[in-house]
Design a protein around this motif. Structure first.
Motif, PDB file in Angstrom:
ATOM      1  N   ASN A   1      -2.020  -1.728  -6.662  1.00  0.00           N
ATOM      2  CA  ASN A   1      -3.284  -1.096  -6.292  1.00  0.00           C
ATOM      3  C   ASN A   1      -3.280  -0.422  -4.921  1.00  0.00           C
ATOM      4  O   ASN A   1      -2.355  -0.564  -4.127  1.00  0.00           O
ATOM      5  CB  ASN A   1      -4.453  -2.061  -6.465  1.00  0.00           C
ATOM      6  N   ALA A   2      -4.349   0.349  -4.700  1.00  0.00           N
ATOM      7  CA  ALA A   2      -4.501   1.144  -3.477  1.00  0.00           C
ATOM      8  C   ALA A   2      -5.986   1.265  -3.168  1.00  0.00           C
ATOM      9  O   ALA A   2      -6.834   0.968  -4.012  1.00  0.00           O
ATOM     10  CB  ALA A   2      -3.883   2.533  -3.673  1.00  0.00           C
ATOM     11  N   GLN A   3      -6.286   1.694  -1.968  1.00  0.00           N
ATOM     12  CA  GLN A   3      -7.679   1.938  -1.589  1.00  0.00           C
ATOM     13  C   GLN A   3      -7.717   2.919  -0.437  1.00  0.00           C
ATOM     14  O   GLN A   3      -6.715   3.162   0.234  1.00  0.00           O
ATOM     15  CB  GLN A   3      -8.396   0.636  -1.221  1.00  0.00           C
ATOM     16  N   LEU A   4      -8.893   3.486  -0.233  1.00  0.00           N
ATOM     17  CA  LEU A   4      -9.083   4.406   0.887  1.00  0.00           C
ATOM     18  C   LEU A   4     -10.515   4.344   1.372  1.00  0.00           C
ATOM     19  O   LEU A   4     -11.393   3.785   0.714  1.00  0.00           O
ATOM     20  CB  LEU A   4      -8.685   5.832   0.495  1.00  0.00           C
TER      21      LEU A   4
ATOM     22  N   GLU B   1       2.695  -5.848  -0.308  1.00  0.00           N
ATOM     23  CA  GLU B   1       1.634  -5.854   0.708  1.00  0.00           C
ATOM     24  C   GLU B   1       1.073  -4.451   0.858  1.00  0.00           C
ATOM     25  O   GLU B   1       1.797  -3.461   0.695  1.00  0.00           O
ATOM     26  CB  GLU B   1       2.198  -6.304   2.062  1.00  0.00           C
ATOM     27  N   LEU B   2      -0.210  -4.367   1.196  1.00  0.00           N
ATOM     28  CA  LEU B   2      -0.795  -3.053   1.440  1.00  0.00           C
ATOM     29  C   LEU B   2      -0.199  -2.463   2.708  1.00  0.00           C
ATOM     30  O   LEU B   2      -0.126  -3.133   3.737  1.00  0.00           O
ATOM     31  CB  LEU B   2      -2.316  -3.151   1.559  1.00  0.00           C
ATOM     32  N   VAL B   3       0.233  -1.210   2.613  1.00  0.00           N
ATOM     33  CA  VAL B   3       0.792  -0.484   3.752  1.00  0.00           C
ATOM     34  C   VAL B   3      -0.086   0.729   4.027  1.00  0.00           C
ATOM     35  O   VAL B   3      -0.793   1.211   3.138  1.00  0.00           O
ATOM     36  CB  VAL B   3       2.256  -0.057   3.499  1.00  0.00           C
TER      37      VAL B   3
ATOM     38  N   PRO C   1      -7.715  -2.612   5.308  1.00  0.00           N
ATOM     39  CA  PRO C   1      -8.035  -2.688   3.881  1.00  0.00           C
ATOM     40  C   PRO C   1      -8.972  -3.861   3.616  1.00  0.00           C
ATOM     41  O   PRO C   1      -8.990  -4.841   4.363  1.00  0.00           O
ATOM     42  CB  PRO C   1      -6.671  -2.893   3.217  1.00  0.00           C
ATOM     43  N   ALA C   2      -9.739  -3.758   2.546  1.00  0.00           N
ATOM     44  CA  ALA C   2     -10.667  -4.810   2.144  1.00  0.00           C
ATOM     45  C   ALA C   2     -10.098  -5.549   0.940  1.00  0.00           C
ATOM     46  O   ALA C   2      -9.169  -5.071   0.279  1.00  0.00           O
ATOM     47  CB  ALA C   2     -12.017  -4.192   1.791  1.00  0.00           C
ATOM     48  N   GLU C   3     -10.657  -6.705   0.649  1.00  0.00           N
ATOM     49  CA  GLU C   3     -10.307  -7.413  -0.579  1.00  0.00           C
ATOM     50  C   GLU C   3     -10.732  -6.547  -1.760  1.00  0.00           C
ATOM     51  O   GLU C   3     -11.763  -5.874  -1.703  1.00  0.00           O
ATOM     52  CB  GLU C   3     -11.035  -8.759  -0.648  1.00  0.00           C
TER      53      GLU C   3
ATOM     54  N   ALA D   1      -6.163   5.116   4.334  1.00  0.00           N
ATOM     55  CA  ALA D   1      -5.725   4.844   2.968  1.00  0.00           C
ATOM     56  C   ALA D   1      -4.594   3.822   3.004  1.00  0.00           C
ATOM     57  O   ALA D   1      -3.803   3.793   3.949  1.00  0.00           O
ATOM     58  CB  ALA D   1      -5.248   6.130   2.290  1.00  0.00           C
ATOM     59  N   TRP D   2      -4.538   2.993   1.960  1.00  0.00           N
ATOM     60  CA  TRP D   2      -3.507   1.977   1.837  1.00  0.00           C
ATOM     61  C   TRP D   2      -2.979   1.964   0.409  1.00  0.00           C
ATOM     62  O   TRP D   2      -3.723   2.191  -0.539  1.00  0.00           O
ATOM     63  CB  TRP D   2      -4.058   0.591   2.178  1.00  0.00           C
ATOM     64  N   ALA D   3      -1.705   1.671   0.271  1.00  0.00           N
ATOM     65  CA  ALA D   3      -1.078   1.526  -1.043  1.00  0.00           C
ATOM     66  C   ALA D   3      -0.199   0.282  -0.995  1.00  0.00           C
ATOM     67  O   ALA D   3       0.321  -0.077   0.071  1.00  0.00           O
ATOM     68  CB  ALA D   3      -0.242   2.754  -1.381  1.00  0.00           C
TER      69      ALA D   3
END
Length: 153
Positions: free
Chosen positions: A33-36, A81-83, A10-12, A72-74
């Motif tokens: 938050n989340a990202q992919l 923490e992002l998982v 994951p990125a900042e 993907a992270w959530a």
């Protein structure tokens, strides 16, 4: 563009970056938050796991690239923490009052299934059938959490 080297991490969350689904500022919601990342190296930032579910179900609806999702992270419910969302267990929450949650309801992410099971036991409104995986993010789930963004007009 990560140059192809950071696609596995994951990125900042960039300051001012809007959620691809609801336009909320993603960095302002570090507990949710989340990202992919897509195959074409496009990184997408989201304010919550509910917006992640909506985006995953129909990336094109939210102007995502015509490229598969590779990571993907959530943000984990208990850890903050992002998982890895592809390996996480999510509880399909349908009660907006169960926790103090942004956007009213989100699928609640846990890094370990055992933690999701403990959550289900604590909130008696849910059962083990409510524990889902990233692969189960579909249009029905997207509309449960973010139906207003799929309405015509």
């Amino acid at each position: 563009d990560d140059g192809g080297e950071q696609l596995d991490e994951p990125a900042e969350f960039p300051e001012g970056e809007e959620c691809a689904v609801c336009n909320m500022i993603t960095a302002e919601y570090p507990d949710w938050n989340a990202q992919l990342v897509h195959e074409d190296e496009t990184r997408t930032f989201l304010c919550s796991s509910g917006c992640l579910a909506a985006y995953v179900a129909d990336p094109e609806h939210f102007d995502g690239p015509d490229s598969g999702i590779v990571n993907a992270w959530a943000t984990g419910y208990e850890t903050g923490e992002l998982v890895d969302a592809r390996e996480a267990s999510f509880v399909r929450v349908t009660d907006a009052d169960h926790v103090d949650d942004i956007m009213m309801m989100n699928p609640t992410p846990f890094a370990d299934r055992a933690d999701a099971e403990a959550f289900v036991e604590e909130f008696e409104a849910y059962s083990e059938e409510d524990i889902i995986t990233f692969e189960e993010f579909d249009q029905e789930l997207a509309e449960l959490y973010r139906g207003q963004f799929f309405e015509e007009g």
